[in-house]
Design an enzyme around this catalytic site. Structure first.
Site, PDB file in Angstrom:
ATOM      1  N   GLY A  93       0.816  -1.218   0.000  1.00 51.54           N
ATOM      2  CA  GLY A  93       0.000   0.000   0.000  1.00 51.54           C
ATOM      3  C   GLY A  93       0.845   1.262   0.000  1.00 51.54           C
ATOM      4  O   GLY A  93       0.559   2.229  -0.705  1.00 51.54           O
ATOM      5  N   CYS A  94       1.913   1.248   0.791  1.00 50.03           N
ATOM      6  CA  CYS A  94       2.774   2.432   0.908  1.00 50.03           C
ATOM      7  C   CYS A  94       3.537   2.674  -0.395  1.00 50.03           C
ATOM      8  O   CYS A  94       3.753   3.821  -0.795  1.00 50.03           O
ATOM      9  CB  CYS A  94       3.727   2.272   2.086  1.00 50.03           C
ATOM     10  SG  CYS A  94       2.846   2.178   3.664  1.00 50.03           S
ATOM     11  N   THR A  95       3.937   1.593  -1.052  1.00 47.34           N
ATOM     12  CA  THR A  95       4.630   1.734  -2.337  1.00 47.34           C
ATOM     13  C   THR A  95       3.681   2.315  -3.374  1.00 47.34           C
ATOM     14  O   THR A  95       4.040   3.242  -4.110  1.00 47.34           O
ATOM     15  CB  THR A  95       5.165   0.361  -2.803  1.00 47.34           C
ATOM     16  OG1 THR A  95       6.103  -0.107  -1.833  1.00 47.34           O
ATOM     17  CG2 THR A  95       5.829   0.469  -4.165  1.00 47.34           C
ATOM     18  N   ALA A 114       3.150   6.035  -2.642  1.00 48.85           N
ATOM     19  CA  ALA A 114       4.339   6.818  -3.002  1.00 48.85           C
ATOM     20  C   ALA A 114       4.444   6.974  -4.517  1.00 48.85           C
ATOM     21  O   ALA A 114       4.747   8.066  -5.017  1.00 48.85           O
ATOM     22  CB  ALA A 114       5.591   6.140  -2.451  1.00 48.85           C
TER      23      ALA A 114
END
Length: 151
Positions: free
Chosen positions: A44-46, A49
């Site tokens: 999710g964070c990738t 970003a």
């Protein structure tokens, strides 16, 4: 105390992925997007970003600078930034003081274990340092588009 739209954004100075120090006050005169995320290099964070990365030109046209903040170490941020060619700065809040000031630490649960972690959240701060929009418990899909519409 929970931050609300119209509040003065809490000031901070944090280390970057390049081991330099960044202070929020140095960005007066520009809009600032602070997006808090749980952990570098997770799915999710990738995706989040990379969505910010892909919208860099639109943010620049709006006189807006983007900062990602998590509790990861600067060296981990550097690897994450290089791996995905992120054109914005990642800030390291290892002790969680800035996360606390912005109210993004909350109870989370994973595999039956409860712990405190960062709840994905984004703050839009205006040229005067005032919070103009807050997105809490962000769903990654479509989030950057919502920010761009707001700008």
């Amino acid at each position: 105390m929970t931050l609300e739209i119209g509040d003065q954004a809490p000031q901070f100075t944090l280390p970057t992925d390049q081991n330099q120090m960044v202070s929020l006050k140095n960005y007066r005169g520009q809009k600032v997007i602070l997006y808090f995320y749980p952990k570098d290099d997770t799915p999710g964070c990738t995706r989040e970003a990379c969505d910010f990365r892909d919208a860099t030109t639109q943010f620049s046209k709006q006189n807006t600078v983007v900062f990602g903040i998590s509790k990861d170490k600067p060296t981990k941020h550097q690897k994450f930034r290089e791996k995905y060619q992120l054109p914005f700065t990642l800030l390291s809040d290892e002790n969680g003081d800035v996360c606390e000031a912005y109210g993004v630490i909350d109870k989370k649960s994973l595999f039956g274990n409860t712990f405190l972690g960062i709840t994905r959240s984004t703050f839009l701060i205006d040229e005067e340092g005032i919070i103009r929009q807050i997105w809490r418990k962000v769903k990654v899909t479509g989030h950057v588009e919502k920010i761009l519409e707001t700008l």
